[in-house]
Design an enzyme around this catalytic site. Structure first.
Site, PDB file in Angstrom:
ATOM      1  N   GLY A  48       0.829  -1.216   0.000  1.00  0.00           N
ATOM      2  CA  GLY A  48       0.000   0.000   0.000  1.00  0.00           C
ATOM      3  C   GLY A  48       0.858   1.259   0.000  1.00  0.00           C
ATOM      4  O   GLY A  48       0.468   2.296   0.550  1.00  0.00           O
ATOM      5  N   GLY A  99      -0.282   5.010  -1.005  1.00  0.00           N
ATOM      6  CA  GLY A  99      -1.367   5.672  -0.293  1.00  0.00           C
ATOM      7  C   GLY A  99      -0.877   6.884   0.482  1.00  0.00           C
ATOM      8  O   GLY A  99       0.274   7.318   0.343  1.00  0.00           O
ATOM      9  N   GLN A 100      -1.782   7.429   1.315  1.00  0.00           N
ATOM     10  CA  GLN A 100      -1.468   8.672   2.035  1.00  0.00           C
ATOM     11  C   GLN A 100      -0.212   8.522   2.896  1.00  0.00           C
ATOM     12  O   GLN A 100       0.680   9.368   2.858  1.00  0.00           O
ATOM     13  CB  GLN A 100      -2.657   9.086   2.926  1.00  0.00           C
ATOM     14  CG  GLN A 100      -2.451  10.459   3.538  1.00  0.00           C
ATOM     15  CD  GLN A 100      -3.354  10.752   4.743  1.00  0.00           C
ATOM     16  OE1 GLN A 100      -4.074   9.890   5.229  1.00  0.00           O
ATOM     17  NE2 GLN A 100      -3.289  11.966   5.234  1.00  0.00           N
ATOM     18  N   ASP A 117       2.230  -1.792  -4.435  1.00  0.00           N
ATOM     19  CA  ASP A 117       0.834  -1.345  -4.327  1.00  0.00           C
ATOM     20  C   ASP A 117       0.061  -2.017  -5.448  1.00  0.00           C
ATOM     21  O   ASP A 117       0.642  -2.500  -6.431  1.00  0.00           O
ATOM     22  CB  ASP A 117       0.748   0.193  -4.446  1.00  0.00           C
ATOM     23  CG  ASP A 117      -0.535   0.761  -3.835  1.00  0.00           C
ATOM     24  OD1 ASP A 117      -1.611   0.497  -4.383  1.00  0.00           O
ATOM     25  OD2 ASP A 117      -0.455   1.457  -2.804  1.00  0.00           O
ATOM     26  N   ILE A 138      -2.274  -7.509  -2.413  1.00  0.00           N
ATOM     27  CA  ILE A 138      -1.945  -8.173  -1.151  1.00  0.00           C
ATOM     28  C   ILE A 138      -2.730  -9.472  -0.970  1.00  0.00           C
ATOM     29  O   ILE A 138      -2.380 -10.312  -0.133  1.00  0.00           O
ATOM     30  CB  ILE A 138      -2.128  -7.194   0.039  1.00  0.00           C
ATOM     31  CG1 ILE A 138      -1.394  -7.700   1.271  1.00  0.00           C
ATOM     32  CG2 ILE A 138      -3.595  -6.934   0.340  1.00  0.00           C
ATOM     33  CD1 ILE A 138       0.050  -7.976   1.076  1.00  0.00           C
ATOM     34  N   TYR A 168     -14.330  -1.635   9.159  1.00  0.00           N
ATOM     35  CA  TYR A 168     -12.918  -1.229   9.262  1.00  0.00           C
ATOM     36  C   TYR A 168     -12.414  -1.436  10.697  1.00  0.00           C
ATOM     37  O   TYR A 168     -11.362  -2.049  10.919  1.00  0.00           O
ATOM     38  CB  TYR A 168     -12.808   0.231   8.844  1.00  0.00           C
ATOM     39  CG  TYR A 168     -11.457   0.880   9.024  1.00  0.00           C
ATOM     40  CD1 TYR A 168     -10.359   0.496   8.259  1.00  0.00           C
ATOM     41  CD2 TYR A 168     -11.275   1.926   9.941  1.00  0.00           C
ATOM     42  CE1 TYR A 168      -9.124   1.128   8.404  1.00  0.00           C
ATOM     43  CE2 TYR A 168     -10.051   2.561  10.085  1.00  0.00           C
ATOM     44  CZ  TYR A 168      -8.982   2.158   9.321  1.00  0.00           C
ATOM     45  OH  TYR A 168      -7.762   2.781   9.459  1.00  0.00           O
ATOM     46  N   LYS A 208      -9.622  -4.029  12.223  1.00  0.00           N
ATOM     47  CA  LYS A 208      -8.416  -3.592  12.955  1.00  0.00           C
ATOM     48  C   LYS A 208      -8.324  -4.301  14.313  1.00  0.00           C
ATOM     49  O   LYS A 208      -7.229  -4.672  14.740  1.00  0.00           O
ATOM     50  CB  LYS A 208      -8.412  -2.068  13.140  1.00  0.00           C
ATOM     51  CG  LYS A 208      -8.193  -1.289  11.844  1.00  0.00           C
ATOM     52  CD  LYS A 208      -6.819  -1.534  11.221  1.00  0.00           C
ATOM     53  CE  LYS A 208      -6.564  -0.667  10.004  1.00  0.00           C
ATOM     54  NZ  LYS A 208      -5.330  -1.034   9.282  1.00  0.00           N
TER      55      LYS A 208
HETATM   56  P1  NAD Z   1      -4.697   4.851   1.722  1.00  0.00           P
HETATM   57  O1  NAD Z   1      -6.086   4.445   1.400  1.00  0.00           O
HETATM   58  O2  NAD Z   1      -4.262   6.223   1.374  1.00  0.00           O
HETATM   59  O3  NAD Z   1      -3.671   3.839   1.058  1.00  0.00           O
HETATM   60  C1  NAD Z   1      -3.882   2.450   1.057  1.00  0.00           C
HETATM   61  C2  NAD Z   1      -3.177   1.884  -0.143  1.00  0.00           C
HETATM   62  O4  NAD Z   1      -3.475   0.489  -0.192  1.00  0.00           O
HETATM   63  C3  NAD Z   1      -3.641   2.496  -1.480  1.00  0.00           C
HETATM   64  O5  NAD Z   1      -2.523   3.027  -2.190  1.00  0.00           O
HETATM   65  C4  NAD Z   1      -4.287   1.342  -2.227  1.00  0.00           C
HETATM   66  O6  NAD Z   1      -4.027   1.352  -3.622  1.00  0.00           O
HETATM   67  C5  NAD Z   1      -3.616   0.145  -1.553  1.00  0.00           C
HETATM   68  N1  NAD Z   1      -4.407  -1.072  -1.667  1.00  0.00           N
HETATM   69  C6  NAD Z   1      -5.748  -1.213  -1.567  1.00  0.00           C
HETATM   70  N2  NAD Z   1      -6.092  -2.496  -1.790  1.00  0.00           N
HETATM   71  C7  NAD Z   1      -4.942  -3.164  -2.037  1.00  0.00           C
HETATM   72  C8  NAD Z   1      -4.646  -4.507  -2.342  1.00  0.00           C
HETATM   73  N3  NAD Z   1      -5.610  -5.439  -2.485  1.00  0.00           N
HETATM   74  N4  NAD Z   1      -3.374  -4.857  -2.521  1.00  0.00           N
HETATM   75  C9  NAD Z   1      -2.378  -3.933  -2.429  1.00  0.00           C
HETATM   76  N5  NAD Z   1      -2.599  -2.633  -2.147  1.00  0.00           N
HETATM   77  C10 NAD Z   1      -3.875  -2.264  -1.963  1.00  0.00           C
HETATM   78  O7  NAD Z   1      -4.464   4.552   3.266  1.00  0.00           O
HETATM   79  P2  NAD Z   1      -3.422   5.241   4.256  1.00  0.00           P
HETATM   80  O8  NAD Z   1      -4.110   6.389   4.860  1.00  0.00           O
HETATM   81  O9  NAD Z   1      -2.125   5.404   3.625  1.00  0.00           O
HETATM   82  O10 NAD Z   1      -3.383   4.116   5.384  1.00  0.00           O
HETATM   83  C11 NAD Z   1      -2.382   3.139   5.445  1.00  0.00           C
HETATM   84  C12 NAD Z   1      -2.649   2.258   6.648  1.00  0.00           C
HETATM   85  O11 NAD Z   1      -2.701   3.047   7.825  1.00  0.00           O
HETATM   86  C13 NAD Z   1      -3.996   1.516   6.579  1.00  0.00           C
HETATM   87  O12 NAD Z   1      -3.851   0.247   7.157  1.00  0.00           O
HETATM   88  C14 NAD Z   1      -4.896   2.364   7.441  1.00  0.00           C
HETATM   89  O13 NAD Z   1      -5.927   1.607   8.006  1.00  0.00           O
HETATM   90  C15 NAD Z   1      -3.934   2.840   8.498  1.00  0.00           C
HETATM   91  N6  NAD Z   1      -4.394   4.066   9.134  1.00  0.00           N
HETATM   92  C16 NAD Z   1      -4.428   5.241   8.436  1.00  0.00           C
HETATM   93  C17 NAD Z   1      -4.866   6.403   9.055  1.00  0.00           C
HETATM   94  C18 NAD Z   1      -4.926   7.721   8.334  1.00  0.00           C
HETATM   95  O14 NAD Z   1      -5.448   8.700   8.889  1.00  0.00           O
HETATM   96  N7  NAD Z   1      -4.408   7.817   7.113  1.00  0.00           N
HETATM   97  C19 NAD Z   1      -5.280   6.354  10.400  1.00  0.00           C
HETATM   98  C20 NAD Z   1      -5.280   5.132  11.060  1.00  0.00           C
HETATM   99  C21 NAD Z   1      -4.799   3.998  10.424  1.00  0.00           C
HETATM  100  C1  AKB Z   2     -10.174   6.739   8.839  1.00  0.00           C
HETATM  101  O1  AKB Z   2     -10.757   7.817   9.049  1.00  0.00           O
HETATM  102  O2  AKB Z   2     -10.710   5.714   8.420  1.00  0.00           O
HETATM  103  C2  AKB Z   2      -8.689   6.686   9.178  1.00  0.00           C
HETATM  104  C3  AKB Z   2      -8.501   6.199  10.551  1.00  0.00           C
HETATM  105  C4  AKB Z   2      -8.591   7.132  11.690  1.00  0.00           C
HETATM  106  O3  AKB Z   2      -8.284   5.028  10.749  1.00  0.00           O
HETATM  107  N1  AKB Z   2      -8.133   7.978   8.950  1.00  0.00           N
END
Ligand code: NAD
Ligand code: AKB
Length: 312
Positions: free
Chosen positions: A10, A13-14, A36, A52, A140, A144
């Site tokens: 991934g 992603g962000q 990704d 994945i 979600y 988790k």
């Molecule tokens: P995001 O949605 O920006 O990025 C996730 C990435 O996963 C994307 O680039 C997408 O293309 C990829 N993806 C989706 N399905 C896939 C698959 N089948 N195989 C391979 N790649 C795949 O998410 P993020 O914000 O970068 O979050 C990353 C992790 O951090 C996640 O597990 C999320 O739950 C966790 N998280 C994020 C936040 C937040 O605020 N950004 C907060 C809490 C937890």
């Molecule tokens: C969401 O809003 O889903 C994420 C998180 C807090 O896990 N940014």
């Protein structure tokens, strides 16, 4: 570890967009393999397409690149997850199983991000403690909670070094969020710069825990660097940065963009936000491995506006 070789799932992603560069700065770009489902847009690091859910390709890449450490970021986030719960469950759970099984077979160290979404009813919503009832109401959040417990199980039964943080909503200028409930706190900055107006999908007083990207990345690297004996929580550590509502962040933005206007049109994400904590107690992360955030609402807002104004 001198011979550390990292695979990130991934990675586009962000968080991955920023974490991959932080890891490459720390270990060298030849030590980081980004992967990704979707192709890289502005990644200049080594990249392989990886779904994945494809366990054999994951294991092939691990063997081929002699991977020692895996940052598993691929997931479906809270808002997107509610739109297709079965798909979210499959990607979040089966994807994690593939990672944990590969980690067991190839003796990898693993980072798995959890979320404040693990909490639901029956917890104090202010300063939610590390050890609390986990009854989330989103697919979600359920994934988790399951992920945290499976990580702890693989550590306990198979000795896999799985480490995890319960990230709050992450705010950064480098990348866009991918379908969460906290996404408004990034979108608001982009709209403040481009349109001087933003319509929030959460109501004015909906407070949520948040963290600036720099702090989230630093926490991740600190956790992964900490000696194993310092990691006392093998489910996932609460970490906190700041807490604010849409009205409060709008006020902070108005200090820099005085004519910025916010309006409110709460949608289905309001209910998700109301099921989450307003603030988080991260004292165990502070005690065990020295966590401390640097950015608060004011300094984060200043930094976001500065960076986004330059690129606008
Ligand atoms: P995001 O949605 O920006 O990025 C996730 C990435 O996963 C994307 O680039 C997408 O293309 C990829 N993806 C989706 N399905 C896939 C698959 N089948 N195989 C391979 N790649 C795949 O998410 P993020 O914000 O970068 O979050 C990353 C992790 O951090 C996640 O597990 C999320 O739950 C966790 N998280 C994020 C936040 C937040 O605020 N950004 C907060 C809490 C937890
Ligand atoms: C969401 O809003 O889903 C994420 C998180 C807090 O896990 N940014």
């Amino acid at each position: 570890m001198a011979s550390e070789k990292i695979l990130i799932t991934g990675a586009n992603g962000q968080i991955g967009t920023v974490l991959s560069h932080a890891l490459s700065d720390k270990f060298g770009s030849d030590k980081v393999l980004t992967t990704d489902l979707r192709p890289a847009t502005n990644q200049c690091l080594p990249f392989e397409t990886l779904d994945i859910l494809d366990a054999s390709r994951l294991e092939h890449l691990i063997e081929q690149h002699k991977i020692t450490t895996l940052y598993h970021l691929a997931a479906i986030l809270s808002a997107k997850g509610e739109q297709d719960p079965a798909k979210a469950w499959q990607i979040n759970m089966d994807g994690l199983f593939n990672v944990l099984e590969a980690a067991r077979k190839f003796k990898l160290k693993v980072f798995f991000p959890s979320s404040i979404a693990v909490f639901g009813a029956h917890v104090p919503r202010q300063q939610t403690p590390q050890h609390a009832s986990l009854q989330p109401t989103t697919v979600y959040g359920i994934s988790k909670v399951g992920g945290e417990l499976w990580g702890a199980y693989y550590h306990e039964k198979f000795g896999v070094d799985v480490r995890s943080l319960r990230y709050p909503g992450i705010i950064g200028h480098e990348s866009l969020p991918g379908g969460g409930t906290t996404d408004y706190a990034v979108e608001i900055f982009h709209k403040a710069i481009s349109d001087k107006a933003y319509t929030s999908f959460l109501g004015p007083d909906t407070r949520l825990p948040m963290i600036y990207m720099q702090d989230a990345i630093r926490a991740t690297l600190m956790l992964m660097d900490a000696p194993a004996e310092k990691i006392k929580v093998r489910t996932s550590y609460n970490i906190s940065g700041m807490s604010f509502s849409p009205a409060e962040i709008a006020e902070a933005i108005q200090q820099h963009v005085p004519d910025f206007q916010i309006s409110f049109a709460p949608d289905f994400r309001q209910q998700i936000a109301e099921s989450w904590p307003e603030s988080i107690d991260d004292s165990e992360a502070r005690q065990d491995w020295g966590w401390e955030p640097v950015f608060d609402l004011e300094s984060m807002t200043r930094d976001m506006i500065q960076h986004l104004s330059i690129t606008a």
